[in-house]
Motif scaffolding. Structure first.
Motif, PDB file in Angstrom:
ATOM      1  N   UNK A 248      -0.209 -26.241  -8.424  1.00 19.73           N
ATOM      2  CA  UNK A 248      -0.772 -25.127  -9.185  1.00 19.73           C
ATOM      3  C   UNK A 248      -0.628 -23.799  -8.455  1.00 19.73           C
ATOM      4  N   UNK A 249      -0.399 -23.879  -7.144  1.00 22.84           N
ATOM      5  CA  UNK A 249      -0.218 -22.674  -6.352  1.00 22.84           C
ATOM      6  C   UNK A 249       0.917 -22.895  -5.357  1.00 22.84           C
ATOM      7  N   UNK A 250       1.584 -21.807  -5.005  1.00 21.22           N
ATOM      8  CA  UNK A 250       2.645 -21.888  -3.999  1.00 21.22           C
ATOM      9  C   UNK A 250       2.395 -20.835  -2.928  1.00 21.22           C
ATOM     10  N   UNK A 251       2.921 -21.103  -1.746  1.00 18.55           N
ATOM     11  CA  UNK A 251       2.707 -20.178  -0.639  1.00 18.55           C
ATOM     12  C   UNK A 251       3.475 -18.879  -0.833  1.00 18.55           C
ATOM     13  N   UNK A 252       4.595 -18.944  -1.565  1.00 21.48           N
ATOM     14  CA  UNK A 252       5.422 -17.749  -1.743  1.00 21.48           C
ATOM     15  C   UNK A 252       5.768 -17.547  -3.218  1.00 21.48           C
ATOM     16  N   UNK A 253       6.062 -16.295  -3.544  1.00 19.84           N
ATOM     17  CA  UNK A 253       6.489 -15.940  -4.901  1.00 19.84           C
ATOM     18  C   UNK A 253       7.690 -15.009  -4.820  1.00 19.84           C
ATOM     19  N   UNK A 254       8.533 -15.088  -5.816  1.00 21.38           N
ATOM     20  CA  UNK A 254       9.688 -14.196  -5.883  1.00 21.38           C
ATOM     21  C   UNK A 254       9.485 -13.209  -7.032  1.00 21.38           C
ATOM     22  N   UNK A 255      10.267 -12.171  -7.005  1.00 24.96           N
ATOM     23  CA  UNK A 255      10.142 -11.142  -8.044  1.00 24.96           C
ATOM     24  C   UNK A 255      10.989 -11.498  -9.267  1.00 24.96           C
ATOM     25  N   UNK A 256      10.673 -10.849 -10.370  1.00 28.42           N
ATOM     26  CA  UNK A 256      11.471 -11.031 -11.584  1.00 28.42           C
ATOM     27  C   UNK A 256      12.905 -10.590 -11.341  1.00 28.42           C
ATOM     28  N   UNK A 257      13.070  -9.598 -10.466  1.00 30.56           N
ATOM     29  CA  UNK A 257      14.416  -9.127 -10.137  1.00 30.56           C
ATOM     30  C   UNK A 257      15.215 -10.217  -9.443  1.00 30.56           C
ATOM     31  N   UNK A 258      14.589 -10.951  -8.557  1.00 35.01           N
ATOM     32  CA  UNK A 258      15.278 -12.048  -7.877  1.00 35.01           C
ATOM     33  C   UNK A 258      15.704 -13.108  -8.870  1.00 35.01           C
ATOM     34  N   UNK A 259      14.840 -13.409  -9.813  1.00 32.68           N
ATOM     35  CA  UNK A 259      15.160 -14.415 -10.837  1.00 32.68           C
ATOM     36  C   UNK A 259      16.357 -13.960 -11.656  1.00 32.68           C
ATOM     37  N   UNK A 260      16.341 -12.698 -12.046  1.00 32.24           N
ATOM     38  CA  UNK A 260      17.402 -12.173 -12.904  1.00 32.24           C
ATOM     39  C   UNK A 260      18.735 -12.091 -12.174  1.00 32.24           C
ATOM     40  N   UNK A 261      18.736 -11.571 -10.944  1.00 30.30           N
ATOM     41  CA  UNK A 261      19.984 -11.297 -10.257  1.00 30.30           C
ATOM     42  C   UNK A 261      20.588 -12.528  -9.582  1.00 30.30           C
TER      43      UNK A 261
END
Length: 401
Positions: A248-261
């Motif tokens: 349900x939780x993660x230590x890190x998150x990425x940005x929408x930009x990272x997902x897109x690019x």
């Protein structure tokens, strides 16, 4: 010290006798010696002494009394891993005679001043741990203390009756903790057996994961791109977080930009993750996404066809076959799993209704285990707080005296 103490501390040397143990590897003549069991660092655990694996040592008959431990002695470790130095426990006299080696200190309390059980509690308290960590000689991942430092250890010393009440209160907590731990252990055994029986389903047709789901993977966006990580809102799962549970939780998150690019795929809740490689026991572990998330390149993300397979059934089946899955690919150059190997995993597939029926009792056990584990954690937190109140009144700066 900046604060007035309720119970002014006294050096341990004024409250107890501190002695070392027998040195191993000596040669002593058999005619005037005897071979006896002895306690070593590995036997002294956190709050108890484990005698399931005792070694023997030969000592002179004249040394037996000097190195023997008796009921009520507190044994304290001289060194070891950084978080274990100064670990102590009270000897209950279950074996007699029994010796102790030189890497254990034997502390024999003056019964008119200090209860051994009280001392053991203090050793494990925050103040006790801070003292050891502040004076220990440290090397890479190891630490040690000497007898002079131990004798100087300041111990708050209330009247014996108050020490006794402290011990009784914390023993009551200990009994509750042990009862919950026993219940959790029994529930886990039953849960494993229930899952094994329910998920066997030998008469069901055999399919591959590819027949009932889509297998994908992920990647790690460049760490040099702060705009891929800073302020990220999309959960990103590392294989270390895949541990037979719901994520349900993660230590890190990425940005929408990272997902897109970078083309990272965001997998929906209910996706089953399988660690394809990783250190130690990581490879082969599985989990379920409780939130939408991306994953790193070492994880397979399995998106189930809900008309064919219940993701909970797949999760429990993978968990039950962890050891078998770890062996896939061994014996060739392919020592890790990959997407193709995961897709080719074969499993029985009963009807969707049967799958849901099978997972229901396992989920009930999991809910009970989580509840009991949470209760145990709350009890431990409460006990630590009480230890702080009972043992270290105004002793915040005690370790720095």
């Amino acid at each position: 010290m900046s604060a007035e103490l309720d119970f002014p501390p006294k050096p341990l040397s004024e409250l107890a006798e501190v002695t070392g143990g027998v040195t191993l590897g000596r040669t002593v003549p058999e005619a005037v010696s005897v071979e006896l069991p002895y306690l070593r660092v590995a036997n002294v655990q956190d709050g108890f002494i484990d005698t399931s694996d005792l070694k023997m040592v030969r000592v002179l008959q004249s040394e037996v009394q000097r190195y023997s431990v008796r009921k009520g002695d507190v044994l304290i470790t001289e060194g070891g891993d950084f978080d274990k130095v100064g670990r102590g426990a009270v000897w209950d006299g279950r074996i007699s005679p029994c010796l102790h080696q030189n890497h254990l200190f034997r502390v024999r309390c003056n019964p008119a001043k200090l209860l051994p059980e009280y001392l053991a509690i203090y050793l494990a308290s925050d103040n006790g741990r801070r003292y050891f960590l502040s004076i220990a000689k440290q090397t890479t991942n190891l630490a040690s203390i000497n007898s002079t430092q131990l004798k100087r250890m300041p111990v708050p010393c209330p009247p014996l009756e108050e020490q006794r009440r402290t011990v009784e209160v914390l023993e009551a907590f200990g009994q509750q903790e042990r009862a919950i731990e026993t219940a959790i252990a029994k529930a886990r055994l039953i849960r494993e057996e229930v899952a094994r029986i329910l998920l066997a389903h030998r008469n069901a047709p055999i399919v591959t994961i590819a027949d009932v789901a889509v297998v994908g993977s992920g990647s790690t966006p460049s760490r040099s791109r702060s705009d891929y990580w800073s302020g990220g809102t999309v959960s990103w799962v590392r294989t270390a977080e895949i541990c037979f549970d719901i994520i349900n939780e993660t230590a890190e998150r990425v940005t929408a930009k990272a997902v897109e690019e970078t083309g990272l795929r965001v997998y929906p809740p209910g996706s089953v993750l399988l660690a394809m490689y990783g250190e130690g026991v990581t490879r082969g572990r599985s989990a379920v996404l409780g939130v939408a998330a991306t994953v790193n390149q070492a994880a397979a993300a399995i998106v189930c066809d809900p008309q064919k397979i219940d993701y909970r059934y797949l999760r429990y089946w993978l968990e039950g076959h962890y050891e078998e899955i770890r062996k896939i690919g061994q014996g060739s150059n392919q020592t890790n799993l990959n997407g193709a190997l995961v897709a080719a995993i074969r499993l029985p597939l009963p009807s969707i209704e049967a799958q849901r029926w099978m997972v229901a009792p396992v989920e009930a056990f999991d809910a009970r285990l989580k509840s009991d584990t949470s209760e145990l954690q709350k009890l431990r937190t409460l006990r630590r707080g009480i230890v702080g109140n009972l043992l270290s009144r105004n002793l915040t700066n005690l370790a720095h005296m």
